[in-house]
Scaffold this active site. Sequence first.
Site, PDB file in Angstrom:
ATOM      1  N   CYS A 116      -6.960  -4.664   0.149  1.00  0.00           N
ATOM      2  CA  CYS A 116      -6.440  -6.032   0.037  1.00  0.00           C
ATOM      3  C   CYS A 116      -5.003  -6.163   0.541  1.00  0.00           C
ATOM      4  O   CYS A 116      -4.608  -7.222   1.003  1.00  0.00           O
ATOM      5  CB  CYS A 116      -6.537  -6.514  -1.395  1.00  0.00           C
ATOM      6  SG  CYS A 116      -8.236  -6.747  -1.924  1.00  0.00           S
ATOM      7  N   CYS A 154       3.245   3.170   3.440  1.00  0.00           N
ATOM      8  CA  CYS A 154       2.550   1.970   3.941  1.00  0.00           C
ATOM      9  C   CYS A 154       3.221   0.793   3.237  1.00  0.00           C
ATOM     10  O   CYS A 154       4.360   0.907   2.801  1.00  0.00           O
ATOM     11  CB  CYS A 154       1.058   2.040   3.645  1.00  0.00           C
ATOM     12  SG  CYS A 154       0.661   2.054   1.889  1.00  0.00           S
TER      13      CYS A 154
END
Lengths: 80, 80, 353, 353
Positions: C188, C317
């Site tokens: 997501c 990330c």
Amino acid sequence: MKINVLAFGVAKEIFGSSEVSLEMTNDATISNLQYLLEQQYPRLKQLSSYMIAVNNEYALPGDTIHERDEVAIIPPVSGG
Amino acid sequence: MKINVLAFGVAKEIFGSSEVSLEMTNDATISNLQYLLEQQYPRLKQLSSYMIAVNNEYALPGDTIHERDEVAIIPPVSGG
Amino acid sequence: MNEDLQRYNCQIALPGFGNEAQQLIGQARVLIVGAGGLGCPAAQYLASTGIGTLGIADYDSVSISNLHRQILYTPADEGKNKAEVACAKLAQQNPGIKLVPHAQKVTSDNVMDVIAGYDIVLDGTDNFETRYLLNDACVLSGKPLVYGAIYQFEGQVAVWNVDKGKGTNSPNYRDLFPDVDATQIPNCTEGGVIPTLAGIIGCMQANEAIKYITKTGDLLAGKVLIFDAQSMQSRIFKIGPVTKTHIRRLKTTIAIPTINATDLKERMLHDDTLELIDVRTLQERDAFDIGGTHIPLDELEEYLAYFASGNTKVLYCSSGKRSDEAVKLIMKRIPEADVFSLEGGIVDWSLSH
Amino acid sequence: MNEDLQRYNCQIALPGFGNEAQQLIGQARVLIVGAGGLGCPAAQYLASTGIGTLGIADYDSVSISNLHRQILYTPADEGKNKAEVACAKLAQQNPGIKLVPHAQKVTSDNVMDVIAGYDIVLDGTDNFETRYLLNDACVLSGKPLVYGAIYQFEGQVAVWNVDKGKGTNSPNYRDLFPDVDATQIPNCTEGGVIPTLAGIIGCMQANEAIKYITKTGDLLAGKVLIFDAQSMQSRIFKIGPVTKTHIRRLKTTIAIPTINATDLKERMLHDDTLELIDVRTLQERDAFDIGGTHIPLDELEEYLAYFASGNTKVLYCSSGKRSDEAVKLIMKRIPEADVFSLEGGIVDWSLSH
């Protein structure tokens, strides 16, 4: 021809089942079907209005019903 | 025969569309379809596993595909 | 009229319910694993319905980026453990039920103990490792698992491992997906998720749990429902009546070496051999980066040799999820690799001092 | 990275979203009418998504029997106005948006003023009179209305009156149901409702509102979705591209004379001519009653003459909803009738002193 009628909402209670089947002539219209149903289930008439759909589309009183059509009776619902 | 393949989840991104169509011979199996798809879309193979359904039912590699069958590719989804 | 009857009157009145169903609900013990986008709405409705014992397992703490879909939390809860905050809120909502927070991470070491006290488990996790762990643990202990998963506009719901009698059980997650390469499936944080989808799928999971407990309606057992919030279409795919898998033991979960942003900044002041690796996509890197080498997660397999030797490497990330997956993959192939995942990703990095 | 970007990052990342969509959300003004089973979950998600101005209209106060599905409230909120409580909770959840409580009852006199400050209205009401009022007001003012309704295990969702260009609009509630005899349709107090259905349908309404605001996905315009929580099947029925109705003015809403339980008990001490009328079903009456004559709501038409003269009559049911409908019907036919509806029904009666 035999027409299957799916019941939603309070129509399930009125029919006593989520599906009923009606015997109709080949040139029957929605208005004929409505007449038959309201004769068999007088409480249906008292709802004032309910939607009739054929094959998942809104149907008008004059529309002809065909063999294997799926009819749905959708009464109003008030809860929130 | 032409087979329509519906894509779900990340398969939509891999195909670049929510629906692709494949030309296959009449006796093709799920395993043949999978081979063709993975050749055309190598990223599909990298998923390790994804579900293939035919007409809304889980299909096995040996199952034969028929004209007008609706094939769905359902990859795993991790979000919560 | 007593207060309980008054509170639950509008569900006791349902056809097929009555006081018997309400009693079953009051005796039920449900564990929700993951108090995030799915777990929050599921927990609200299971609490309001009067589930006797409701366990909430989540080791994670509330972050600002959760708030767009994790509706039990407020900005004032930032940094607090989700299981603790959720239980405190739910206790206000329904003081008549027992709430049990589990703040430790669910791993292969403790999962059997954690689920032992419950009749049914609800999967609200956000990663494949915990999904497989819960699945296998529920199969091994003979408990049903209410599965839910979301990505962008699309969600999946099913009930795994329902007892079908004669020693057989309905299919489980491994019937659908025997194994997954987590690095190939965007999550997501990368692809986004529409908050209302989390609400719809989480409520559907609570709905299936209530149906299982009260023995009403057709469960999504042997089936998987896929719902699309863009078209509002949903489909139910049949999987089969019984499982074809044979799960005999749990896979050991891997503890991922992580480092938080403050510690990393501190260490970089003194150690200039440390290397940063950005595992995000090229588009994300083009928009903003914090330096280092770029190896996108889905190409990591091709660059594994790079991690076999040399300096300490910290993978990052945006949120820490993908760098976790990257570190997990590297450690599986190169157990001696000196790699860390940056906790909270560049979001935490940008906000830390 | 600023706090707003961080909070909404996981929805901004959606395909077709981006900062433009988030800006539209931040500028949007949404009014939710009815902060009950549907309004609570819809409000939570519209708040979490960052809707710029969120209005909540509800004149009702929290009662214990609401708590099984109205997940914004706790027992501590009993007796407080729902719009006020909801806005206070939502302000904690997202301090970055503007919340506007409307605690007065929405009537034909004020509805045009109330909706004037909003771009889109969400129907979370529990009675036909307000549903038709909102429908007609939205048609007259050219605003879209996100409709939701629930009963037992079944729910309906649609988006009415979307501008289709060239002066045409998509169908509205009166295309589906031109008129309803409210006394013939059981409500949730009588027939019950499964709490999770309220969650699912409320979240679907919020979902449609967000799609409308951000111009993403296929709206349920010209369609109605029917969802069954027992089978998890849903169907989308097509109604047609444009409305065939011609709504020219609002129907006047009727103010219902009511009496609360404490006042009624007080009055009965001194006035023994006052008559009680139970409008519930025979089964409900068999289980428990507080005296008086029994005239079930669906047979009321046949007994109207009874109300044409004589003593003051107080009609009661379990919650006050059906006795409201009964009083409304009587007043339509016999404007001079001396009738009252018992507020909160026998639930309040049993708890009052």
